[in-house]
Enzyme design. Structure first.
Site, short mmCIF file in Angstrom:
data_model
loop_
_atom_site.label_atom_id
_atom_site.label_comp_id
_atom_site.label_asym_id
_atom_site.label_seq_id
_atom_site.Cartn_x
_atom_site.Cartn_y
_atom_site.Cartn_z
N HIS A 1 0.84 -1.20 0.00
CA HIS A 1 0.00 0.00 0.00
C HIS A 1 0.87 1.25 0.00
CE1 HIS A 1 -4.22 -1.53 0.60
NE2 HIS A 1 -3.49 -2.64 0.63
N ASP B 1 0.33 -5.12 -6.46
CA ASP B 1 -0.23 -6.47 -6.64
C ASP B 1 0.79 -7.55 -6.31
OD1 ASP B 1 -2.69 -5.59 -7.54
OD2 ASP B 1 -2.14 -5.70 -9.65
N HIS C 1 -5.19 -8.95 3.60
CA HIS C 1 -6.64 -8.73 3.57
C HIS C 1 -7.40 -9.97 4.04
CE1 HIS C 1 -6.64 -4.83 1.47
NE2 HIS C 1 -5.53 -5.28 0.92
N ARG D 1 -8.71 -5.16 6.16
CA ARG D 1 -7.27 -5.34 6.36
C ARG D 1 -7.06 -6.02 7.72
NH1 ARG D 1 -5.50 0.49 3.69
NH2 ARG D 1 -6.87 0.21 1.88
#
Length: 167
Positions: free
Chosen positions: A68, A103, A141, A158
């Site tokens: 992130h 990703d 996640h 999360r």
């Protein structure tokens, strides 16, 4: 003796550049138990991502796993880490050359809620630059990534967060 010392000093200076390293200690977000340690090792133009996790949903559950944009895990829910790391403006489409840097392949938990992780990726670096993961957050996640919903992969809340630091 002097020659041997110089040769050893030269080797020591070369090794860090050949394999820059970073790591992250993942801590559970509020109400969750997922945790682990992940390492990033630069290997040429690819990065080896490896580590272990625990406290995941058991029995072959799959969890989205993403870098992130912000190195901030201060909120109890991991939302302070911002969205997926996407410095080149690519779509969320794992498995293609046109995917964003955040990703990563999913984590698959064993029957006891643990997982070992080992992948090699080509869209991030551990070295300084626009796709460097240094100072970014790594998020686990709750749900599997569908690898198509933009820009998140629809992978749910999360459950663990940590900031990636150089080793």
């Amino acid at each position: 003796m002097i020659l041997a010392t110089a040769a050893l000093a030269g080797c020591a200076a070369v090794e860090p550049a050949a394999g820059a390293r970073a790591s992250v200690q993942l801590e559970p977000t509020r109400g969750n138990t997922a945790a682990g340690r992940i390492e990033f090792v630069q290997q040429g133009d690819r990065v080896l991502v490896r580590g272990t996790l625990s406290g995941l949903q058991p029995e072959n559950a799959e969890h989205g796993f993403h870098v992130h944009e912000k190195g901030d895990c201060s909120s109890g829910d991991g939302m302070s880490a911002g969205g997926h790391f996407n410095p080149l403006g690519k779509p969320h489409a794992h498995g293609t050359s046109e995917r964003h840097a955040g990703d990563l392949p999913a984590i698959r938990a064993a029957a006891d809620g643990t997982a070992s992780y080992l992948v090699e990726v080509d869209v991030i670096t551990v070295r300084a630059g626009p796709t460097s993961v240094l100072g970014k957050a790594l998020i686990v996640h709750r749900d599997p990534d569908d690898y198509s919903t933009q820009p998140t992969g629809n992978s749910g809340s999360r459950v663990a967060c940590g900031v990636i630091h150089a080793d």
